[in-house]
Design a protein around this motif. Structure first.
Motif, mmCIF file in Angstrom:
data_model
loop_
_atom_site.group_PDB
_atom_site.id
_atom_site.type_symbol
_atom_site.label_atom_id
_atom_site.label_comp_id
_atom_site.label_asym_id
_atom_site.label_seq_id
_atom_site.Cartn_x
_atom_site.Cartn_y
_atom_site.Cartn_z
ATOM 1 N N ASN A 115 0.801 -1.230 0.000
ATOM 2 C CA ASN A 115 0.000 0.000 0.000
ATOM 3 C C ASN A 115 0.830 1.275 0.000
ATOM 4 O OD1 ASN A 115 -2.341 -1.594 0.148
ATOM 5 N ND2 ASN A 115 -2.236 -1.661 2.373
ATOM 6 N N ARG A 116 2.163 1.113 0.034
ATOM 7 C CA ARG A 116 3.065 2.265 0.058
ATOM 8 C C ARG A 116 2.763 3.180 1.255
ATOM 9 N NH1 ARG A 116 5.030 -0.788 -2.979
ATOM 10 N NH2 ARG A 116 5.782 -0.416 -5.110
ATOM 11 N N ARG A 117 2.343 2.575 2.366
ATOM 12 C CA ARG A 117 2.046 3.342 3.566
ATOM 13 C C ARG A 117 3.114 3.029 4.606
ATOM 14 N NH1 ARG A 117 -2.780 1.914 4.294
ATOM 15 N NH2 ARG A 117 -3.757 3.720 3.360
ATOM 16 N N LYS A 118 4.003 3.970 4.836
ATOM 17 C CA LYS A 118 5.086 3.767 5.782
ATOM 18 C C LYS A 118 4.551 3.839 7.213
ATOM 19 C CE LYS A 118 9.638 5.590 7.027
ATOM 20 N NZ LYS A 118 10.658 6.632 6.746
ATOM 21 N N PRO A 119 4.843 2.833 8.029
ATOM 22 C CA PRO A 119 4.373 2.862 9.421
ATOM 23 C C PRO A 119 4.890 4.095 10.160
ATOM 24 C CG PRO A 119 5.187 0.679 8.853
ATOM 25 C CD PRO A 119 5.567 1.581 7.719
ATOM 26 N N SER A 120 4.071 4.615 11.069
ATOM 27 C CA SER A 120 4.437 5.812 11.818
ATOM 28 C C SER A 120 5.494 5.486 12.869
ATOM 29 C CB SER A 120 3.200 6.405 12.496
ATOM 30 O OG SER A 120 2.664 5.476 13.433
ATOM 31 N N LEU A 121 6.120 6.540 13.389
ATOM 32 C CA LEU A 121 7.160 6.360 14.398
ATOM 33 C C LEU A 121 6.601 5.706 15.654
ATOM 34 C CD1 LEU A 121 10.020 6.822 15.460
ATOM 35 C CD2 LEU A 121 9.312 9.130 16.165
ATOM 36 N N ASN A 122 5.383 6.119 16.078
ATOM 37 C CA ASN A 122 4.849 5.524 17.305
ATOM 38 C C ASN A 122 4.514 4.047 17.113
ATOM 39 O OD1 ASN A 122 2.558 6.217 15.698
ATOM 40 N ND2 ASN A 122 1.250 6.087 17.508
ATOM 41 N N ALA A 162 -0.765 -11.960 9.619
ATOM 42 C CA ALA A 162 -0.500 -10.671 8.982
ATOM 43 C C ALA A 162 -1.159 -10.601 7.607
ATOM 44 C CB ALA A 162 1.004 -10.441 8.860
ATOM 45 N N SER A 163 -1.073 -11.694 6.844
ATOM 46 C CA SER A 163 -1.667 -11.737 5.505
ATOM 47 C C SER A 163 -3.183 -11.615 5.579
ATOM 48 C CB SER A 163 -1.286 -13.042 4.795
ATOM 49 O OG SER A 163 0.111 -13.140 4.637
ATOM 50 N N TYR A 164 -3.777 -12.342 6.542
ATOM 51 C CA TYR A 164 -5.227 -12.252 6.718
ATOM 52 C C TYR A 164 -5.657 -10.800 6.968
ATOM 53 C CZ TYR A 164 -9.611 -12.063 9.264
ATOM 54 O OH TYR A 164 -10.867 -11.706 9.682
ATOM 55 N N THR A 165 -4.910 -10.109 7.824
ATOM 56 C CA THR A 165 -5.263 -8.729 8.168
ATOM 57 C C THR A 165 -5.128 -7.792 6.975
ATOM 58 O OG1 THR A 165 -4.452 -9.142 10.422
ATOM 59 C CG2 THR A 165 -4.796 -6.846 9.769
ATOM 60 N N ILE A 166 -4.014 -7.902 6.255
ATOM 61 C CA ILE A 166 -3.778 -7.041 5.086
ATOM 62 C C ILE A 166 -4.832 -7.276 4.007
ATOM 63 C CG2 ILE A 166 -2.190 -6.531 3.197
ATOM 64 C CD1 ILE A 166 -1.155 -5.435 5.776
ATOM 65 N N VAL A 233 -11.376 -1.140 9.896
ATOM 66 C CA VAL A 233 -11.888 -0.180 8.915
ATOM 67 C C VAL A 233 -11.218 1.183 9.080
ATOM 68 C CG1 VAL A 233 -13.933 1.118 8.213
ATOM 69 C CG2 VAL A 233 -14.117 -1.329 8.667
ATOM 70 N N LYS A 234 -10.898 1.557 10.319
ATOM 71 C CA LYS A 234 -10.438 2.915 10.607
ATOM 72 C C LYS A 234 -8.948 3.059 10.903
ATOM 73 C CE LYS A 234 -14.150 5.371 10.072
ATOM 74 N NZ LYS A 234 -14.181 6.424 9.039
ATOM 75 N N ILE A 235 -8.242 1.962 11.109
ATOM 76 C CA ILE A 235 -6.818 2.083 11.417
ATOM 77 C C ILE A 235 -5.996 1.201 10.480
ATOM 78 C CG2 ILE A 235 -7.254 2.619 13.848
ATOM 79 C CD1 ILE A 235 -6.480 -0.192 14.560
ATOM 80 N N PRO A 236 -4.717 1.535 10.276
ATOM 81 C CA PRO A 236 -3.862 0.721 9.407
ATOM 82 C C PRO A 236 -3.755 -0.715 9.898
ATOM 83 C CG PRO A 236 -2.830 2.838 9.859
ATOM 84 C CD PRO A 236 -4.015 2.738 10.770
#
Length: 300
Positions: A115-122, A162-166, A233-236
């Motif tokens: 998804n090209r979404r880099k995880p945040s620092l926190n 992890a795959s199931y979640t993605i 639905v609302k969080i990565p």
């Protein structure tokens, strides 16, 4: 401040329910094989979810990606034998830590690549704290066996979750959480159905076996994964998987206060770190809290 509308609460409630599975399995008949127990759990859970959406008239045929449904169902189906086999081969401590600890890292990498979404620092900080906490928590085990095959099986379990979640995240773009979980778990149960003919199922006709199967299927599977999907639905996806580390935290606390187990000082330190990881994911600076185009909560 705490994130608006608390989108992480459903994930935490789901993880708490997952954390009861070990205690529930302890009350099942000794003849209940872990793999058949996992297969029966999906069978009851999938049936419950399917009936739930059918009674509400929510099951629609359009806009389904067959590829994503099959991949998500296959991932969940594989998680069961991978995890239980890993625990059997290399022990509860190593198997659980590797499986659960590897899942957030794998999810973060997959989300970054796909998804090209880099995880945040926190997220990085919370994930590191949580994994260290898991190691400290399970260091309470008396015997630790590191078996290469068991490690591979545990990594397979982490990859599967992890795959199931993605993949489920992709399905949630076009379908409601109720229908996604119902369809995926029904197909997943069909994948594992052959296992029910391989293992002895006589334990299911005992009161304890049927009661624990119903509890795991309805609450620790159907309700838990429905909550997980609603939060997803609302969080990565990477954040959701890290929050699911509340599962071993719940299992440890139930072991102490319900089963009568004891934790070492080191293990209690692990409990504290898992709580700290959840707090890190729950709190962000007010001026950095934003939503992206898809409605996900993130830091800018």
């Amino acid at each position: 401040m705490l994130r608006s509308k608390y989108p992480l609460f459903p994930i935490l409630f789901a993880a708490i329910l997952w954390g009861t599975t070990g205690t529930a399995h302890a009350f099942a008949p000794p003849s209940a094989h872990p793999i058949s127990f996992g297969a029966m759990r999906l069978a009851f859970g999938g049936t419950t979810l399917l009936l739930f959406v059918l009674l509400q008239g929510k099951l629609v045929r359009g806009n389904w990606s067959i590829k994503h449904v099959v991949l998500a169902a296959l991932s969940m189906a594989l998680y069961q034998p991978f995890f239980f086999s890993a625990v059997s081969v290399t022990g509860i401590a190593v198997g659980t830590v590797v499986a659960i600890g590897s899942a957030p890292i794998v999810a973060g990498i997959m989300e970054w690549m796909i998804n090209r979404r880099k995880p945040s620092l926190n997220w990085w900080v919370a994930t590191l704290i949580a994994i260290v906490g898991c190691f400290m928590l399970f260091a309470n085990q008396n015997s630790v066996v590191v078996d290469p095959l068991g490690i591979l099986l545990a990594l397979g379990a982490g990859l599967s979750f992890a795959s199931y979640t993605i993949i489920s995240k992709e399905l949630l773009h076009t379908q409601s959480p109720d229908t996604v979980v119902a369809v995926v778990f029904t197909v997943s149960a069909l994948f594992l159905a052959p296992l029910l003919f391989i293992f002895d199922l006589s334990w299911l006709f005992e009161f304890e076996g049927l009661a624990m199967s119903l509890y795991l299927g309805v609450f620790a599977t159907a309700v838990a994964y429905l909550l997980f999907a609603k939060g997803l639905v609302k969080i990565p996806a990477s954040t959701a998987v890290t929050l699911s580390l509340a599962e071993p935290l719940t299992a440890a606390l139930l072991g102490v206060f319900l089963v009568g187990e004891s934790l070492s000082l080191l293990a209690w330190g692990g409990v504290g770190l898992l709580f700290l990881a959840i707090i890190v994911l729950s709190v962000t600076p007010k001026n950095k809290l934003t939503k992206d185009a898809s409605g996900y909560y993130k830091t800018s």
